[in-house]
Design a protein around this motif. Structure first.
Motif, PDB file in Angstrom:
ATOM      1  N   GLU A 115       0.813  -1.223   0.000  1.00  0.00           N
ATOM      2  CA  GLU A 115       0.000   0.000   0.000  1.00  0.00           C
ATOM      3  C   GLU A 115       0.844   1.270   0.000  1.00  0.00           C
ATOM      4  O   GLU A 115       0.395   2.304  -0.481  1.00  0.00           O
ATOM      5  N   ASN A 116       2.036   1.184   0.527  1.00  0.00           N
ATOM      6  CA  ASN A 116       2.897   2.368   0.603  1.00  0.00           C
ATOM      7  C   ASN A 116       4.006   2.382  -0.450  1.00  0.00           C
ATOM      8  O   ASN A 116       4.930   3.184  -0.361  1.00  0.00           O
ATOM      9  N   ASP A 117       3.887   1.523  -1.448  1.00  0.00           N
ATOM     10  CA  ASP A 117       4.829   1.512  -2.566  1.00  0.00           C
ATOM     11  C   ASP A 117       4.383   2.580  -3.556  1.00  0.00           C
ATOM     12  O   ASP A 117       3.428   2.396  -4.308  1.00  0.00           O
ATOM     13  N   GLU A 118       5.064   3.706  -3.550  1.00  0.00           N
ATOM     14  CA  GLU A 118       4.676   4.848  -4.387  1.00  0.00           C
ATOM     15  C   GLU A 118       4.682   4.523  -5.874  1.00  0.00           C
ATOM     16  O   GLU A 118       3.970   5.170  -6.647  1.00  0.00           O
ATOM     17  N   THR A 119       5.448   3.524  -6.300  1.00  0.00           N
ATOM     18  CA  THR A 119       5.471   3.169  -7.719  1.00  0.00           C
ATOM     19  C   THR A 119       4.143   2.567  -8.168  1.00  0.00           C
ATOM     20  O   THR A 119       3.856   2.525  -9.364  1.00  0.00           O
ATOM     21  N   MET A 120       3.322   2.121  -7.230  1.00  0.00           N
ATOM     22  CA  MET A 120       2.018   1.553  -7.579  1.00  0.00           C
ATOM     23  C   MET A 120       0.888   2.577  -7.503  1.00  0.00           C
ATOM     24  O   MET A 120      -0.221   2.297  -7.920  1.00  0.00           O
ATOM     25  N   TRP A 121       1.159   3.741  -7.000  1.00  0.00           N
ATOM     26  CA  TRP A 121       0.099   4.729  -6.828  1.00  0.00           C
ATOM     27  C   TRP A 121      -0.491   5.194  -8.147  1.00  0.00           C
ATOM     28  O   TRP A 121      -1.653   5.584  -8.211  1.00  0.00           O
ATOM     29  N   VAL A 155      -1.334   3.431 -10.600  1.00  0.00           N
ATOM     30  CA  VAL A 155      -2.322   2.476 -11.109  1.00  0.00           C
ATOM     31  C   VAL A 155      -3.450   2.215 -10.116  1.00  0.00           C
ATOM     32  O   VAL A 155      -4.238   1.303 -10.279  1.00  0.00           O
ATOM     33  N   SER A 156      -3.512   3.022  -9.089  1.00  0.00           N
ATOM     34  CA  SER A 156      -4.590   2.864  -8.104  1.00  0.00           C
ATOM     35  C   SER A 156      -5.155   4.241  -7.776  1.00  0.00           C
ATOM     36  O   SER A 156      -4.719   5.251  -8.301  1.00  0.00           O
ATOM     37  N   SER A 157      -6.110   4.253  -6.874  1.00  0.00           N
ATOM     38  CA  SER A 157      -6.673   5.536  -6.459  1.00  0.00           C
ATOM     39  C   SER A 157      -5.978   6.070  -5.210  1.00  0.00           C
ATOM     40  O   SER A 157      -6.380   7.075  -4.654  1.00  0.00           O
ATOM     41  N   VAL A 158      -4.910   5.394  -4.798  1.00  0.00           N
ATOM     42  CA  VAL A 158      -4.159   5.787  -3.607  1.00  0.00           C
ATOM     43  C   VAL A 158      -3.128   6.846  -3.974  1.00  0.00           C
ATOM     44  O   VAL A 158      -2.449   6.735  -4.988  1.00  0.00           O
ATOM     45  N   ASN A 159      -3.014   7.860  -3.142  1.00  0.00           N
ATOM     46  CA  ASN A 159      -1.953   8.852  -3.358  1.00  0.00           C
ATOM     47  C   ASN A 159      -1.412   9.392  -2.046  1.00  0.00           C
ATOM     48  O   ASN A 159      -0.774  10.423  -2.010  1.00  0.00           O
ATOM     49  N   VAL A 160      -1.689   8.676  -0.966  1.00  0.00           N
ATOM     50  CA  VAL A 160      -1.148   9.025   0.346  1.00  0.00           C
ATOM     51  C   VAL A 160      -0.722   7.735   1.040  1.00  0.00           C
ATOM     52  O   VAL A 160      -1.294   6.675   0.806  1.00  0.00           O
ATOM     53  N   GLN A 171       7.085  -6.350  -5.928  1.00  0.00           N
ATOM     54  CA  GLN A 171       8.131  -6.236  -6.946  1.00  0.00           C
ATOM     55  C   GLN A 171       9.012  -7.473  -7.077  1.00  0.00           C
ATOM     56  O   GLN A 171       9.336  -7.902  -8.179  1.00  0.00           O
ATOM     57  N   GLU A 172       9.424  -8.044  -5.952  1.00  0.00           N
ATOM     58  CA  GLU A 172      10.362  -9.171  -6.030  1.00  0.00           C
ATOM     59  C   GLU A 172       9.735 -10.446  -6.581  1.00  0.00           C
ATOM     60  O   GLU A 172      10.442 -11.407  -6.914  1.00  0.00           O
ATOM     61  N   PHE A 173       8.399 -10.474  -6.734  1.00  0.00           N
ATOM     62  CA  PHE A 173       7.725 -11.683  -7.213  1.00  0.00           C
ATOM     63  C   PHE A 173       7.081 -11.507  -8.588  1.00  0.00           C
ATOM     64  O   PHE A 173       6.376 -12.396  -9.059  1.00  0.00           O
ATOM     65  N   ARG A 174       7.322 -10.378  -9.234  1.00  0.00           N
ATOM     66  CA  ARG A 174       6.716 -10.135 -10.546  1.00  0.00           C
ATOM     67  C   ARG A 174       7.388 -10.975 -11.634  1.00  0.00           C
ATOM     68  O   ARG A 174       8.519 -11.420 -11.475  1.00  0.00           O
ATOM     69  N   HIS A 175       6.654 -11.201 -12.716  1.00  0.00           N
ATOM     70  CA  HIS A 175       7.127 -11.932 -13.897  1.00  0.00           C
ATOM     71  C   HIS A 175       7.414 -13.402 -13.594  1.00  0.00           C
ATOM     72  O   HIS A 175       8.294 -14.010 -14.208  1.00  0.00           O
ATOM     73  N   LYS A 176       6.657 -13.967 -12.655  1.00  0.00           N
ATOM     74  CA  LYS A 176       6.790 -15.384 -12.316  1.00  0.00           C
ATOM     75  C   LYS A 176       5.468 -16.142 -12.543  1.00  0.00           C
ATOM     76  O   LYS A 176       5.350 -17.294 -12.161  1.00  0.00           O
ATOM     77  N   GLY A 177       4.475 -15.455 -13.103  1.00  0.00           N
ATOM     78  CA  GLY A 177       3.196 -16.103 -13.405  1.00  0.00           C
ATOM     79  C   GLY A 177       2.172 -16.048 -12.288  1.00  0.00           C
ATOM     80  O   GLY A 177       1.056 -16.558 -12.446  1.00  0.00           O
ATOM     81  N   TYR A 178       2.517 -15.433 -11.163  1.00  0.00           N
ATOM     82  CA  TYR A 178       1.579 -15.380 -10.040  1.00  0.00           C
ATOM     83  C   TYR A 178       0.309 -14.602 -10.373  1.00  0.00           C
ATOM     84  O   TYR A 178      -0.797 -15.003 -10.004  1.00  0.00           O
ATOM     85  N   ALA A 179       0.452 -13.483 -11.055  1.00  0.00           N
ATOM     86  CA  ALA A 179      -0.719 -12.641 -11.351  1.00  0.00           C
ATOM     87  C   ALA A 179      -1.698 -13.374 -12.252  1.00  0.00           C
ATOM     88  O   ALA A 179      -2.909 -13.370 -11.993  1.00  0.00           O
TER      89      ALA A 179
END
Length: 171
Positions: free
Chosen positions: A25-31, A33-38, A97-105
């Motif tokens: 939730e506090n990973d600013e790189t994901m903000w 793509v979401s409605s979060v900005n705080v 981030q550390e689990f991306r591109h492994k097919g989990y999504a």
């Protein structure tokens, strides 16, 4: 209905997930793509975890943890904006981030589609994705979602307003 495959399990939030949820939730790189900005405080997230009923009909949303075979959380999968009258919900997914591109999504989204159709008896799922988020666009398309609309100036970004794509799946 089983919410798992050989590689992942979707499960309800537990109190011990606090640090993981906090990191996502506090990973600013994901903000973007979401409605979060705080940033969220630990206390706020802890209260959410403790008071969330995990009942989509009561909460109008459902948050699930994506867990790998060694019971390590790798991401979060959300059904939000649940509308029981029209039997639809918006899908959101965040893989750490550390689990991306492994097919989990992809695997998690396929489980969620089956669960939404077979157990929740939903009629449709949808996602609203930034026009330039090619990875998410690809994910939803390979799982069977269709592009049905483009929203101009839908998302506020640091560089101005950007287009978003509406992807929909009739179950």
């Amino acid at each position: 209905m089983k919410l798992s495959t050989g590689n992942i399990t979707l499960r309800a939030l537990e109190p011990e997930d606090l640090d993981f949820v906090y990191s996502i939730e506090n990973d600013e790189t994901m903000w973007d793509v979401s409605s979060v900005n705080v940033p969220y405080s630990r206390m706020c997230l802890q209260n959410y975890i403790l008071t969330n009923s995990s009942d989509i009909y009561a909460d109008k949303q459902l948050r699930l943890v994506v867990e790998n075979t060694v019971k390590q959380p790798v991401g979060l999968l959300d059904l939000v904006n649940f509308d029981p009258r029209h039997s639809r919900a918006e899908v959101g997914i965040a893989i750490h981030q550390e689990f991306r591109h492994k097919g989990y999504a992809e695997e998690a989204l396929r489980i969620l589609i089956n669960y939404s159709r077979d157990l929740l008896h939903m009629h449709q799922l949808y996602a609203i994705i930034p026009d330039d988020n090619n990875i998410s666009m690809h994910l939803f398309k390979i799982c069977g979602f269709k592009k049905t609309a483009v929203f101009d100036d839908w998302l506020a970004t640091p560089h101005g307003f950007a287009k978003a794509v509406f992807l929909q799946m009739i179950l």
